[in-house]
Design an enzyme around this catalytic site. Sequence first.
Site, PDB file in Angstrom:
ATOM      1  N   TRP A  62      77.546  22.236  -3.182  1.00 58.23           N
ATOM      2  CA  TRP A  62      76.595  21.137  -2.938  1.00 58.23           C
ATOM      3  C   TRP A  62      75.523  21.588  -1.948  1.00 58.23           C
ATOM      4  O   TRP A  62      74.342  21.248  -2.093  1.00 58.23           O
ATOM      5  CB  TRP A  62      77.324  19.890  -2.407  1.00 58.23           C
ATOM      6  CG  TRP A  62      78.038  19.104  -3.467  1.00 58.23           C
ATOM      7  CD1 TRP A  62      78.486  19.563  -4.675  1.00 58.23           C
ATOM      8  CD2 TRP A  62      78.379  17.712  -3.409  1.00 58.23           C
ATOM      9  NE1 TRP A  62      79.093  18.541  -5.360  1.00 58.23           N
ATOM     10  CE2 TRP A  62      79.043  17.405  -4.617  1.00 58.23           C
ATOM     11  CE3 TRP A  62      78.204  16.710  -2.462  1.00 58.23           C
ATOM     12  CZ2 TRP A  62      79.520  16.117  -4.904  1.00 58.23           C
ATOM     13  CZ3 TRP A  62      78.676  15.429  -2.728  1.00 58.23           C
ATOM     14  CH2 TRP A  62      79.324  15.139  -3.939  1.00 58.23           C
ATOM     15  N   ASP A 121      81.718  14.981   0.028  1.00 54.95           N
ATOM     16  CA  ASP A 121      82.694  15.294  -1.029  1.00 54.95           C
ATOM     17  C   ASP A 121      84.056  15.539  -0.364  1.00 54.95           C
ATOM     18  O   ASP A 121      84.949  16.118  -0.963  1.00 54.95           O
ATOM     19  CB  ASP A 121      82.214  16.551  -1.770  1.00 54.95           C
ATOM     20  CG  ASP A 121      82.784  16.685  -3.185  1.00 54.95           C
ATOM     21  OD1 ASP A 121      83.245  15.667  -3.746  1.00 54.95           O
ATOM     22  OD2 ASP A 121      82.769  17.810  -3.723  1.00 54.95           O
ATOM     23  N   LYS A 161      82.402  10.614  -2.162  1.00 57.41           N
ATOM     24  CA  LYS A 161      83.514  10.633  -3.120  1.00 57.41           C
ATOM     25  C   LYS A 161      84.618   9.712  -2.625  1.00 57.41           C
ATOM     26  O   LYS A 161      85.007   9.797  -1.456  1.00 57.41           O
ATOM     27  CB  LYS A 161      84.069  12.050  -3.245  1.00 57.41           C
ATOM     28  CG  LYS A 161      85.355  12.086  -4.080  1.00 57.41           C
ATOM     29  CD  LYS A 161      85.666  13.434  -4.643  1.00 57.41           C
ATOM     30  CE  LYS A 161      86.133  14.435  -3.625  1.00 57.41           C
ATOM     31  NZ  LYS A 161      86.228  15.769  -4.226  1.00 57.41           N
TER      32      LYS A 161
HETATM   33  C1  LIG Z   1      86.272  19.031  -2.955  1.00 58.86           C
HETATM   34  S1  LIG Z   1      86.020  20.060  -1.576  1.00 58.86           S
HETATM   35  C2  LIG Z   1      84.271  20.036  -1.411  1.00 58.86           C
HETATM   36  C3  LIG Z   1      83.536  20.866  -2.438  1.00 58.86           C
HETATM   37  C4  LIG Z   1      82.067  21.017  -2.088  1.00 58.86           C
HETATM   38  N1  LIG Z   1      81.343  19.767  -2.281  1.00 58.86           N
HETATM   39  C5  LIG Z   1      81.387  22.067  -2.917  1.00 58.86           C
HETATM   40  O1  LIG Z   1      80.551  21.700  -3.739  1.00 58.86           O
HETATM   41  O2  LIG Z   1      81.648  23.261  -2.740  1.00 58.86           O
HETATM   42  C6  LIG Z   1      86.535  19.015  -0.253  1.00 58.86           C
HETATM   43  C7  LIG Z   1      86.417  19.653   1.113  1.00 58.86           C
HETATM   44  O3  LIG Z   1      86.733  18.672   2.127  1.00 58.86           O
HETATM   45  C8  LIG Z   1      87.173  19.412   3.260  1.00 58.86           C
HETATM   46  N2  LIG Z   1      87.814  18.550   4.244  1.00 58.86           N
HETATM   47  C9  LIG Z   1      88.941  17.820   4.089  1.00 58.86           C
HETATM   48  N3  LIG Z   1      89.248  17.185   5.226  1.00 58.86           N
HETATM   49  C10 LIG Z   1      88.289  17.522   6.140  1.00 58.86           C
HETATM   50  C11 LIG Z   1      88.055  17.179   7.501  1.00 58.86           C
HETATM   51  N4  LIG Z   1      88.884  16.376   8.158  1.00 58.86           N
HETATM   52  N5  LIG Z   1      86.972  17.691   8.125  1.00 58.86           N
HETATM   53  C12 LIG Z   1      86.131  18.530   7.455  1.00 58.86           C
HETATM   54  N6  LIG Z   1      86.296  18.891   6.160  1.00 58.86           N
HETATM   55  C13 LIG Z   1      87.361  18.399   5.505  1.00 58.86           C
HETATM   56  C14 LIG Z   1      88.133  20.434   2.634  1.00 58.86           C
HETATM   57  O4  LIG Z   1      88.347  21.528   3.508  1.00 58.86           O
HETATM   58  C15 LIG Z   1      87.390  20.804   1.341  1.00 58.86           C
HETATM   59  O5  LIG Z   1      86.671  22.012   1.494  1.00 58.86           O
END
Ligand SMILES: C[S@@+](CC[C@H](N)C(=O)[O-])C[C@H]1O[C@@H](n2cnc3c(N)ncnc32)[C@H](O)[C@@H]1O
Length: 208
Positions: A62, A121, A161
């Site tokens: 993204w 996301d 999301k």
């Molecule tokens: C579905 S992936 C995102 C994909 C991204 N939009 C892309 O296009 O590459 C969801 C992300 O949320 C992050 N995430 C989850 N909990 C988090 C938190 N508390 N703080 C920061 N990032 C977090 C995860 O590490 C993961 O990389």
Amino acid sequence: MKRSKTSKAWMREHVNDPYVHKAKAAGYRARAAFKLLEIDQKDHLLRSGMTVVDLGAAPGSWSQIAARQVGDSGRVIALDLLEIDPLHNVHFIQGDFQSDAVLHQLEAALAGQPVDLVISDIAPNMSGIATADQARAIYLCELALDFAASHLKPGGNFLVKVFQGAGIDAYRRSMQDVFEKVVVRKPAASRDRSAEVYFLGLGRKADG
Ligand SMILES: C[S@@+](CC[C@H](N)C(=O)[O-])C[C@H]1O[C@@H](n2cnc3c(N)ncnc32)[C@H](O)[C@@H]1O
């Protein structure tokens, strides 16, 4: 280690997934790129010169799209628990969005500059305990909405999301307090069997 039936099925689906192939061919870091591209094609969220915050950004597809669209006159500030490989015109912060220290880092990077668009996301690692997973997912979405409400300029937009389940209706109502309009998007790259959908808050109210 012997692979489970589920991980074999996941691998088969991944290998046969046309979006995985398209992402590779186009140089995107994740198939998730096509979700943002489709939503942006419909809703025209990204424009040259914008300041964009990308929450839960790793591995960075993204951010790739956002950085390209905002160009050198705009900027992208991206955040994730996991590290990402550097991207041109993306200021990356590694840390937990739930932590005040990380929020302050994000605010310091913005240096008081109002934000045009927040994209989130973020998805927590799933434990398999549905009620606990949904509660953690909604909590992160609430933090993202708080951030958007306090940093978006009036008229700014927020893409997030969410996972269908407990708390989703109340969450949508809280978005409606902040934005002129809230719509639901389920891009083609989002698998049908996935409970994920995207809520898009359009036009942050001046008094929201
Ligand atoms: C579905 S992936 C995102 C994909 C991204 N939009 C892309 O296009 O590459 C969801 C992300 O949320 C992050 N995430 C989850 N909990 C988090 C938190 N508390 N703080 C920061 N990032 C977090 C995860 O590490 C993961 O990389």
